[in-house]
Design an enzyme around this catalytic site. Structure first.
Site, PDB file in Angstrom:
ATOM      1  N   THR B 188      68.822  21.631  45.851  1.00 52.77           N
ATOM      2  CA  THR B 188      68.954  22.882  46.585  1.00 52.77           C
ATOM      3  C   THR B 188      69.588  22.588  47.931  1.00 52.77           C
ATOM      4  O   THR B 188      69.393  21.519  48.495  1.00 52.77           O
ATOM      5  CB  THR B 188      67.578  23.520  46.855  1.00 52.77           C
ATOM      6  OG1 THR B 188      66.821  22.614  47.657  1.00 52.77           O
ATOM      7  CG2 THR B 188      66.835  23.811  45.577  1.00 52.77           C
ATOM      8  N   GLU B 331      66.887  26.305  40.738  1.00 54.38           N
ATOM      9  CA  GLU B 331      65.645  26.079  39.985  1.00 54.38           C
ATOM     10  C   GLU B 331      65.644  26.712  38.593  1.00 54.38           C
ATOM     11  O   GLU B 331      64.684  26.576  37.848  1.00 54.38           O
ATOM     12  CB  GLU B 331      64.446  26.608  40.798  1.00 54.38           C
ATOM     13  CG  GLU B 331      64.130  25.793  42.051  1.00 54.38           C
ATOM     14  CD  GLU B 331      64.922  26.236  43.277  1.00 54.38           C
ATOM     15  OE1 GLU B 331      65.918  26.990  43.112  1.00 54.38           O
ATOM     16  OE2 GLU B 331      64.556  25.831  44.399  1.00 54.38           O
ATOM     17  N   LYS B 438      61.335  44.019  58.475  1.00 50.40           N
ATOM     18  CA  LYS B 438      60.129  44.833  58.526  1.00 50.40           C
ATOM     19  C   LYS B 438      60.121  45.621  59.822  1.00 50.40           C
ATOM     20  O   LYS B 438      60.062  45.054  60.908  1.00 50.40           O
ATOM     21  CB  LYS B 438      58.878  43.952  58.424  1.00 50.40           C
ATOM     22  CG  LYS B 438      58.704  43.388  57.024  1.00 50.40           C
ATOM     23  CD  LYS B 438      57.611  42.327  56.968  1.00 50.40           C
ATOM     24  CE  LYS B 438      57.649  41.635  55.614  1.00 50.40           C
ATOM     25  NZ  LYS B 438      57.112  40.282  55.637  1.00 50.40           N
ATOM     26  N   TRP B 443      60.014  48.533  54.941  1.00 53.20           N
ATOM     27  CA  TRP B 443      60.963  47.470  54.657  1.00 53.20           C
ATOM     28  C   TRP B 443      62.384  48.020  54.625  1.00 53.20           C
ATOM     29  O   TRP B 443      62.632  49.087  54.065  1.00 53.20           O
ATOM     30  CB  TRP B 443      60.690  46.852  53.269  1.00 53.20           C
ATOM     31  CG  TRP B 443      59.522  45.911  53.229  1.00 53.20           C
ATOM     32  CD1 TRP B 443      58.576  45.750  54.183  1.00 53.20           C
ATOM     33  CD2 TRP B 443      59.180  45.024  52.169  1.00 53.20           C
ATOM     34  NE1 TRP B 443      57.654  44.811  53.794  1.00 53.20           N
ATOM     35  CE2 TRP B 443      58.001  44.344  52.547  1.00 53.20           C
ATOM     36  CE3 TRP B 443      59.753  44.712  50.925  1.00 53.20           C
ATOM     37  CZ2 TRP B 443      57.390  43.385  51.748  1.00 53.20           C
ATOM     38  CZ3 TRP B 443      59.137  43.765  50.135  1.00 53.20           C
ATOM     39  CH2 TRP B 443      57.963  43.108  50.541  1.00 53.20           C
TER      40      TRP B 443
END
Lengths: 538, 538
Positions: B188, B331, B438, B443
């Protein structure tokens, strides 16, 4: 294992297929011909819900993981639910071919130890005849609602499918288990000895279904009608493949004649179908006689036996339907090889394309093939060298259910087919090993000879066997079924063949029959012909 | 295991893929852009032969099963050979992202214990800088012939690929081993802490490649150009998928600008491509500026980040190229979800179709997804409830290479993405968990806001971050890169957004930049923006 990868270890299970479809393609349709006639339609979401109800019902009947559940049924939605409910529960679905002789059916039901038998009402008379000989079957479940139940006098424990599943919940937690566990069982319809069972694993079926999606380019754009029966090597795994990618699935029930299939294909906008050549022959006759066209059909997969060249030409040239010849057998779960023309192939003149299509295709990813001589040595991939076809791969049997000996040779399964493979991997079945005609030290392919005879416009069906001959070891004997109203005679067909095959291939004699003897999977029973005609040249 | 199926037990191995292609699709072409410019072309048969030569060469260098071989390379035929030779030999191919910082490259090469590094000449300066810090690398192999070798002073053991493999045999017996063995390793490009390695198994890659064939309908009819780099999660496994079904494979080498890609797509009759949105943006700009059309391109798979709606509309409506949005991460080996319009979807008005295409698609067979709230409870599939996306399946990591802790939660991998899933399984990424803004207890999706800003004709690129705010907790700050020659100002873009988003979503302020900071995989580095601008509302 070398250094292990760090990937989740999850089994490839059949229950995952229908749950995947329910979650991603929940609104995609399954259309099914009821045994009593009308079309039934629902969605993959509903199919999954009813499969779970059936799983609960089977559990309530006292069955558990490892139990066997038999089926004698058409391609329909309840049979589909059984595919998922039985295997998904860790039980084994044993699909029985209703065309087997009653004695063979009794043998395989007892051999498989089927605890429950599912059947379509069509087969009620059959059930009536065999039930008393199958003591381990604790319930005979008719795939029907209460209104359409047949009467089966004298058979105890006949249940109605809809009544059986009705009280049960749509919730069921599919068990997780080793993907190598048995999921489905299908017996060979061997003409000698008792049938032998191939026990397919979850892994084999899931991988084969993925392969079907790959080689047939299945997707949400396609509507697929498997004519190949669900009682015959898993309908080439098509009922497992379409839910993986959200293709529509059309199940034709008992109506497999040309008119019914045509009507269903048109009404349901079928784009891909699959079945044996005799089905396509009947379909083509219906279409030609009634001057019809296909609106949506674009591809038909053909297996079981070779499609005659003339029929290939009609489908592809006159009707724009691509013919994909494939090959597989009970011992290969489903499809082992399938034809696919490359873009370069599609540039060839039509007859050359037909010649390529007439071959049985290339091994699909997951399967390897080779041809060997009588000593077992691998023959070159030259398109000429012919020998026994050997197969190895992800969905090939190692042996038979409760069998004591392994049929494998050096890890390969010997198919009993005589084939060639060319440099591009294109395989052609030349004959069954037992049907090859050995004459004067040379081989004659009965299949090639039959195809040549089928090219005559007056021939409806043709079969060739080798008959013992005092001088030449064997000589070919040709059987012809004439088309209705045709007057073809011996000299004419022999003259026709003389122009098309080597001189020593021309049959020694011709027998005209009203029909050929046909076995459980629709194949000509050459054994029967040999019994009756084996001595004619003696 | 329940009653075991009687199926051959054969591992799903990467070597099987290239040998399958060589045997069945031996004449199908692979076309590759050399790093020094010209196109190179050969066949799958030749690719398999050279992969075997490389396997012999690696063995001769003293490597053995379990060794790691690194690569810093473009999408080209030698990199492809390494994919097969290294994994096929039981070694691990560690694909390195050349855009990583030198310190990170050194870290991952040492962490993976790469014994040999393969690199393209482009990266010679990079190698020069890092070689002395990688003591375990015993050879640095430039993917080049002798004529095009770069000079790399000060690095010992630099070898030329063509010279390395030339003396070796085209015969190599690929070893058989457990399919769960490690085959490929990719780290990653985490912006915090050290990169973490995902070690993919043979099984995961083979199944994912089969899935690619299924969901992209790959076949001999298709020509596929993966723009997505082979150093980035296995180029979505496309280099493993095309040989399975005999699709032509076009590898673009280092030339990834719009003009070069367009030219290659047209010259090689590419039908399917795959890459990140920035690539398609550049391609579209080239096409529009030069009034060009696509001759054969019919589908482009998009992942890495969301393609702006305006670009989706252009591809599909103006150029007839289907956009297939997908989602995956390091992943997940490669593709976990992919969009597919149903026939019913295709009947919808264009804007509604675009809205469906803009979502990230449905989980492919083999992968399951769910969204959970902060307590870990599964949220409904209603298209509205948003929570962290969790993923589970055949090709999802259980942990990181040499990692001590498992990231899994109840057997699911938490992705760090915030998403919704609807009743038909269609998933939409709403934001990275760390990018969600936020504000006042609600949101705001930074992605939705960026897409809205991208809809303005003067905007070339847009990014939004949440910035700490004394009253509202956080408030959105918008960054804009104007298109060349455009004069867009703060008030105009805010007015534009006011008409398109909820009032409280309208950014608090706008910053105009010449370019956005972009990281190793082409994604905007919001961390850099946060560092610089995180205090502006304080």
């Amino acid at each position: 294992m070398l250094q292990p990868g760090l990937m989740m270890e999850r089994s490839l299970l059949i229950s995952d297929i229908i749950e995947h479809a329910a979650a991603q393609f929940g609104e995609v349709e399954v259309v099914s011909r009821e045994t009593h006639g009308p079309l039934f339609r629902y969605t993959y979401a509903k199919c999954a819900a009813r499969s779970r109800k059936l799983a609960n019902a089977l559990k309530a009947l006292g069955l558990s993981a490892g139990s066997a559940v038999g089926s004698i049924a058409w391609n329909n939605h309840r049979h589909l639910e059984a595919y998922y409910a039985v295997s998904g529960s860790g039980m084994v679905i044993h699909t029985c071919n209703p065309r087997l002789h009653a004695q063979q059916l009794i043998y395989i039901i007892n051999h498989a130890e089927d605890a429950v038998m599912l059947f379509d009402s069509t087969f009620a008379p059959l059930i009536k005849g065999i039930a008393q000989h199958c003591p381990k079957v604790k319930a005979w479940v008719c795939l029907s609602d209460a209104a359409n139940m047949p009467s089966i006098e004298g058979v105890a424990n006949v249940l109605c499918y809809e009544d059986l599943i009705a009280p049960h919940s749509e919730q069921f937690d599919w068990p997780q288990f080793d993907e190598r566990s048995g999921a489905a069982l299908c017996y060979t319809s061997g003409t000698t000895g008792n049938p032998k069972g191939a026990l397919y694993s979850h892994r084999a079926i899931v991988l084969n279904a993925m392969s079907d999606c790959m080689v047939l380019s299945l997707s949400t754009k396609e509507t697929v009608l498997p004519v190949v029966p669900m009682f015959h090597i898993n309908a080439w795994c098509i009922p497992y493949a379409t839910p993986m990618v959200g293709a529509r699935l059309i199940l034709p029930g008992p109506r497999l004649d040309g008119a019914s299939l045509y009507e269903l294909m048109e009404a349901e906008k079928v784009s891909i179908s699959a079945g044996v050549p005799t089905i396509w022959l009947a379909l083509m006759q219906h279409i030609e006689q009634n001057k019809l066209r296909f609106s949506t059909m674009r591809c038909t997969a053909v297996g079981g036996s070779a499609m005659p060249a003339a029929l290939i030409a009609k489908f592809s040239d006159n009707y724009g339907v691509e013919v994909r010849h494939g090959w597989g057998m009970t011992e290969t779960t489903a499809v082992a090889t399938l034809g696919c023309l490359t873009p370069e192939d599609r540039q060839l003149p039509a007859p050359e394309q037909h010649a390529l299509i007439a071959k049985q295709g290339k091994s699909v990813f997951g399967v390897e093939i080779k041809v060997v001589d009588e000593s077992g040595a691998t023959l070159p991939r030259d398109g000429v060298s012919q020998g026994e076809l050997m197969v190895r791969g992800q969905w090939i049997v190692t042996g038979y259910y409760k069998g004591e000996t392994s049929p494998l040779v050096d890890g390969w399964f010997p198919t009993g087919d005589i084939a060639t493979i060319d440099a591009q991997g294109l395989m052609q079945i030349r004959d069954r090993a037992k049907d090859v005609i050995k004459t004067g030290g040379e081989w004659i392919s009965s299949i090639d000879l039959e195809n040549a005879a089928m090219g005559h416009p007056a021939v409806a069906m043709a079969a060739v066997i080798g008959v013992k001959h005092p001088k030449w070891d064997e000589r070919p004997l040709l059987f012809i079924v004439r088309k209705p109203g045709q007057t073809l005679e011996r000299e004419e067909i022999l003259a026709f063949l003389t122009e098309r095959v080597a001189k020593w291939w021309v049959p020694e004699d011709v027998v005209f029959l009203d029909a050929l003897p046909v076995g459980g999977t629709g194949k000509v029973q050459k054994g029967d012909l040999r019994k009756q005609y084996g001595g004619v040249f003696a």
